[in-house]
Design an enzyme around this catalytic site. Structure first.
Site, PDB file in Angstrom:
ATOM      1  N   HIS A  72      -2.624 -53.238 -37.382  1.00 21.00           N
ATOM      2  CA  HIS A  72      -3.964 -53.436 -37.943  1.00 21.00           C
ATOM      3  C   HIS A  72      -4.079 -54.856 -38.498  1.00 21.00           C
ATOM      4  O   HIS A  72      -3.292 -55.256 -39.333  1.00 21.00           O
ATOM      5  CB  HIS A  72      -4.246 -52.410 -39.035  1.00 21.00           C
ATOM      6  CG  HIS A  72      -4.589 -51.054 -38.493  1.00 21.00           C
ATOM      7  ND1 HIS A  72      -5.525 -50.239 -39.052  1.00 21.00           N
ATOM      8  CD2 HIS A  72      -4.122 -50.387 -37.411  1.00 21.00           C
ATOM      9  CE1 HIS A  72      -5.630 -49.121 -38.349  1.00 21.00           C
ATOM     10  NE2 HIS A  72      -4.769 -49.183 -37.347  1.00 21.00           N
ATOM     11  N   TYR A 200     -11.532 -48.744 -47.573  1.00 22.42           N
ATOM     12  CA  TYR A 200     -11.564 -48.385 -48.993  1.00 22.42           C
ATOM     13  C   TYR A 200     -13.021 -48.364 -49.438  1.00 22.42           C
ATOM     14  O   TYR A 200     -13.718 -49.377 -49.314  1.00 22.42           O
ATOM     15  CB  TYR A 200     -10.777 -49.412 -49.800  1.00 22.42           C
ATOM     16  CG  TYR A 200      -9.290 -49.397 -49.485  1.00 22.42           C
ATOM     17  CD1 TYR A 200      -8.397 -48.728 -50.303  1.00 22.42           C
ATOM     18  CD2 TYR A 200      -8.782 -50.036 -48.349  1.00 22.42           C
ATOM     19  CE1 TYR A 200      -7.035 -48.689 -50.020  1.00 22.42           C
ATOM     20  CE2 TYR A 200      -7.428 -50.002 -48.045  1.00 22.42           C
ATOM     21  CZ  TYR A 200      -6.552 -49.326 -48.888  1.00 22.42           C
ATOM     22  OH  TYR A 200      -5.216 -49.282 -48.596  1.00 22.42           O
ATOM     23  N   PRO A 292      -1.479 -45.193 -55.162  1.00 22.89           N
ATOM     24  CA  PRO A 292      -1.431 -45.444 -53.724  1.00 22.89           C
ATOM     25  C   PRO A 292      -2.508 -46.416 -53.202  1.00 22.89           C
ATOM     26  O   PRO A 292      -2.482 -46.780 -52.029  1.00 22.89           O
ATOM     27  CB  PRO A 292      -1.617 -44.049 -53.106  1.00 22.89           C
ATOM     28  CG  PRO A 292      -2.239 -43.225 -54.170  1.00 22.89           C
ATOM     29  CD  PRO A 292      -1.801 -43.787 -55.468  1.00 22.89           C
ATOM     30  N   LYS A 296       1.548 -49.565 -51.486  1.00 22.05           N
ATOM     31  CA  LYS A 296       2.764 -50.346 -51.758  1.00 22.05           C
ATOM     32  C   LYS A 296       4.037 -49.521 -52.010  1.00 22.05           C
ATOM     33  O   LYS A 296       5.138 -50.075 -51.993  1.00 22.05           O
ATOM     34  CB  LYS A 296       2.532 -51.252 -52.987  1.00 22.05           C
ATOM     35  CG  LYS A 296       1.595 -52.405 -52.706  1.00 22.05           C
ATOM     36  CD  LYS A 296       2.283 -53.482 -51.896  1.00 22.05           C
ATOM     37  CE  LYS A 296       1.327 -54.482 -51.302  1.00 22.05           C
ATOM     38  NZ  LYS A 296       1.085 -54.294 -49.857  1.00 22.05           N
ATOM     39  N   TYR A 384      -1.767 -57.508 -49.588  1.00 18.77           N
ATOM     40  CA  TYR A 384      -1.818 -56.254 -48.828  1.00 18.77           C
ATOM     41  C   TYR A 384      -0.801 -56.281 -47.679  1.00 18.77           C
ATOM     42  O   TYR A 384      -0.113 -55.296 -47.422  1.00 18.77           O
ATOM     43  CB  TYR A 384      -3.229 -56.018 -48.289  1.00 18.77           C
ATOM     44  CG  TYR A 384      -3.466 -54.587 -47.844  1.00 18.77           C
ATOM     45  CD1 TYR A 384      -4.007 -53.643 -48.714  1.00 18.77           C
ATOM     46  CD2 TYR A 384      -3.128 -54.174 -46.553  1.00 18.77           C
ATOM     47  CE1 TYR A 384      -4.208 -52.330 -48.318  1.00 18.77           C
ATOM     48  CE2 TYR A 384      -3.329 -52.862 -46.152  1.00 18.77           C
ATOM     49  CZ  TYR A 384      -3.875 -51.950 -47.037  1.00 18.77           C
ATOM     50  OH  TYR A 384      -4.069 -50.644 -46.638  1.00 18.77           O
TER      51      TYR A 384
END
Ligand code: RFL
Ligand code: PHB
Length: 389
Positions: A72, A200, A292, A296, A384
């Protein structure tokens, strides 16, 4: 029984450590409280950083991940009815791998079995002894029999509720904790994901996450109350709530179906310092927990294992204790940055009723800034996709 490294816990941290050590000629025994079926039944992480991907390759458990995992190059952030894309490739040249923790664990079990690794399941009353001496050992019970494993070192990879961290005397251990006033209700379903990228969603009803395991397997989460129980969330209620928290176009195209798994997880930030006491080394969730939201937890378990395997290889190779002595500091530098990032993502995206309308406006202002600032998006992308080891 005698081995070089006694490993407590057969989660990703314990299995990966055992595999990496074996490839360097160091033997270990893994002692696990649960059955293999139970361990493989847990649905958890799905997003793997570059560093963890590289480590899984080094551990020679990458074949299926490279075949079935998805690369991704960005994620979505949705708020105010619109989805915005953070383009990792353009901002940092990096990406993440979407591949389930359950599959990584399955691959690691398979590799350990193929190489003759010893994994003891259903071990009760695991106890650590003499960890502050040069001759530590652990004991466990199976039925009426108590067994003993003598070792040079013990790796505590037994998760947040494990026994290893509690073995460190209270006057040695410092802990830092933040408990969030909500949980995540997660659903796995055999449906095509609503978006090809992890998204998100900030919403006034609460946070929602759209993730996936494959083109036909979706993983969704909604922020829920800590008092909720899965029994109160039949599938229809879950899908209705999720739909309400998505931008309109996503809500319209969401494909629903029966849930295969449904569970509620509380959200917590936690760090224990130091991560070493004598010959006991903590790794993964045994030493730290992140909410979460930043994806990580598993990745930190992998970076701890990276530092620990290198420290053990140096010690067995030449007796050099430098890396061992630096283990806790090396890990914690990275851990605290991931703690900060996970706390920030959580704070930015969830509904905190106690913050009131002012707090909500501040969140929206920050989200608007984030998706319009290359600097802010780059900072998110860097964290990220994973800070360097
Ligand atoms: P684990 O996986 O908890 O494994 C610990 C093992 O130790 C065993 N054990 C014992 N064995 C012997 N004696 C005892 N006394 C024992 N006590 C416990 C347990 O049975 C278990 O098998 O810890 P490890 O290896 O440190 O791995 C950590 C990760 O599992 C965890 O950080 C992640 O799952 C967190 N996480 C995520 N991390 C990511 O990097 N990306 C994600 O996308 C992501 N999503 C998530 C997550 C965690 C979640 N939940 C449910 C906590 C999503 C969720 C919902
Ligand atoms: C997941 O796919 O389970 C997942 C993805 C991203 C997160 C947390 C969990 O931040």
């Amino acid at each position: 029984m005698r081995t070089q490294v006694g490993i407590i816990g057969s989660g990703p941290a314990g299995l990966l450590l055992s595999q990496l050590l074996h490839l360097q000629g160091i033997e270990s025994v893994v002692v696990e409280r649960q059955s293999r079926e139970y361990v493989l039944g847990r649905i958890r992480a799905g997003v793997i950083e570059q560093g963890a991907v590289a480590l899984l390759r080094e551990a020679q458990v990458h074949e299926r991940m490279d075949r079935e995992g998805q690369i991704h190059e960005g994620i979505g952030i949705a708020f105010g009815g619109r989805r915005h894309r953070i383009d990792f490739r353009a901002l940092t040249g990096s990406s993440v791998m979407v591949y389930g923790q359950t599959e990584i664990t399955r691959d690691l079990f398979k590799a350990r079995d193929a190489m003759g690794g010893t994994i003891i399941h259903d071990a009760e009353d695991v106890t650590l002894h003499d960890v502050a001496t040069e001759a530590p050992h652990l004991t466990y019970r199976k039925g009426d029999d108590v067994h003993r494993v003598d070792c040079d070192f013990i790796a505590g990879c037994d998760g947040f509720h494990g026994v290893s961290r509690r073995t460190i005397p209270a006057h040695v251990l410092r802990t830092y904790e933040k408990v969030y006033p909500f949980g995540w209700l997660g659903v796995l379903s055999r449906t095509p994901p609503v978006s090809p990228e992890v998204t998100y969603n900030h919403h006034e009803r609460g946070f929602a996450l759209c993730s996936m395991r494959s083109e036909s397997l979706s993983r969704y989460y909604v922020q829920c109350s800590l008092d909720d129980d899965v029994g109160q969330w039949p599938d229809d209620r879950f899908w209705d709530e999720l739909r309400r928290r998505l931008p309109e176009d996503a809500a319209r195209t969401l494909v629903t179906g029966p849930s295969i798994e449904k569970s509620i997880a509380p959200l917590r930030s936690f760090v224990a310092e130091p991560m070493r006491h004598g010959r006991l080394f903590l790794a993964g969730d045994a030493a730290h927990i992140v909410p979460p939201t930043g994806a990580k937890g598993l990745n930190l378990a992998a970076s701890d294992v990276y530092y620990l395997s290198h420290a053990l290889v140096a010690w067995y190779g030449s007796g050099d204790t430098k890396l061992m002595d630096a283990y806790s500091d090396h890990c914690l530098r990275r851990v605290w940055k991931a703690e900060r990032f996970s706390w920030w993502m959580t704070t930015l995206l969830h509904r905190f009723p106690e913050n009131g309308p002012f707090g909500e406006r501040i969140q929206l202002a920050e989200l608007d800034y984030l998706v319009n600032s290359k600097a802010a998006m780059t900072a998110l992308a860097e964290n990220y996709t994973g800070l360097p080891y």
